[in-house]
Design a protein around this motif. Structure first.
Motif, short mmCIF file in Angstrom:
data_model
loop_
_atom_site.label_atom_id
_atom_site.label_comp_id
_atom_site.label_asym_id
_atom_site.label_seq_id
_atom_site.Cartn_x
_atom_site.Cartn_y
_atom_site.Cartn_z
N GLY A 43 143.70 20.49 104.40
CA GLY A 43 145.12 20.17 104.35
C GLY A 43 145.77 20.73 103.10
O GLY A 43 146.87 21.29 103.15
N TYR A 44 145.10 20.59 101.97
CA TYR A 44 145.63 21.12 100.71
C TYR A 44 145.74 22.64 100.75
O TYR A 44 146.76 23.22 100.38
CB TYR A 44 144.76 20.69 99.53
CG TYR A 44 145.12 21.40 98.27
CD1 TYR A 44 146.29 21.07 97.58
CD2 TYR A 44 144.34 22.42 97.76
CE1 TYR A 44 146.66 21.75 96.43
CE2 TYR A 44 144.69 23.10 96.61
CZ TYR A 44 145.85 22.75 95.95
OH TYR A 44 146.21 23.43 94.81
N LEU A 46 145.94 24.69 103.32
CA LEU A 46 146.93 25.18 104.28
C LEU A 46 148.37 24.88 103.85
O LEU A 46 149.26 25.70 104.06
CB LEU A 46 146.67 24.58 105.66
CG LEU A 46 145.40 25.05 106.36
CD1 LEU A 46 145.22 24.32 107.68
CD2 LEU A 46 145.42 26.55 106.56
N SER A 47 148.59 23.72 103.26
CA SER A 47 149.96 23.32 102.96
C SER A 47 150.38 23.51 101.51
O SER A 47 151.56 23.67 101.22
CB SER A 47 150.14 21.83 103.31
OG SER A 47 149.44 21.02 102.37
N GLY A 48 149.41 23.45 100.61
CA GLY A 48 149.74 23.50 99.19
C GLY A 48 150.22 22.17 98.66
O GLY A 48 150.60 22.05 97.50
N ASP A 49 150.22 21.14 99.50
CA ASP A 49 150.69 19.82 99.10
C ASP A 49 149.61 19.11 98.28
O ASP A 49 148.55 18.76 98.82
CB ASP A 49 151.02 19.01 100.35
CG ASP A 49 151.60 17.65 100.05
OD1 ASP A 49 151.63 17.24 98.87
OD2 ASP A 49 152.02 16.98 101.01
N TYR A 52 147.32 15.79 99.14
CA TYR A 52 146.05 15.77 99.88
C TYR A 52 144.86 15.50 98.96
O TYR A 52 143.79 15.13 99.42
CB TYR A 52 145.81 17.11 100.60
CG TYR A 52 146.52 17.23 101.91
CD1 TYR A 52 145.99 16.68 103.07
CD2 TYR A 52 147.73 17.92 102.00
CE1 TYR A 52 146.65 16.80 104.28
CE2 TYR A 52 148.39 18.05 103.22
CZ TYR A 52 147.84 17.48 104.35
OH TYR A 52 148.49 17.59 105.54
N ARG A 68 145.71 28.91 95.21
CA ARG A 68 145.12 28.69 96.54
C ARG A 68 144.58 29.97 97.14
O ARG A 68 143.54 29.95 97.80
CB ARG A 68 146.13 28.05 97.49
CG ARG A 68 146.36 26.59 97.19
CD ARG A 68 147.30 25.94 98.18
NE ARG A 68 148.54 26.69 98.27
CZ ARG A 68 149.20 26.95 99.38
NH1 ARG A 68 148.76 26.52 100.52
NH2 ARG A 68 150.31 27.63 99.37
#
Length: 82
Positions: A43-44, A46-49, A52, A68
């Motif tokens: 999740g981190y 793929l999203s950079g959020d 996660y 990333r």
């Protein structure tokens, strides 16, 4: 040694860590908190959020120090043994 000197020493040590070491630290922190570490890392990536990644053991800050795309590149190299 004063607090600021220790802080800079810790940053130097952090910057010398390999991506593998960073992933291990983050993985372990996620597992310790009861998360599915693989799902959270995907999740981190793929999203950079950063949400996660847990802040436990400073994992969010540690993983945030690497780009990333560098992380993905290293994972692919490792998977393909290159």
């Amino acid at each position: 040694m004063d607090r600021q000197t220790r802080m800079y020493d810790n940053l130097d040590k952090l910057e010398q860590r390999t991506i593998e070491e960073i992933l291990t630290i983050v993985y372990d922190a996620l597992e310790e908190r009861g998360y599915n570490a693989i799902d959270q890392l995907v999740g981190y990536i793929l999203s950079g959020d950063p949400s996660y990644i847990t802040s436990h053991n400073n994992a969010r800050n540690i993983i945030g120090r690497i780009e990333r795309d560098d992380l993905v590149e290293e994972l692919i190299k490792s998977y393909l043994h290159k």
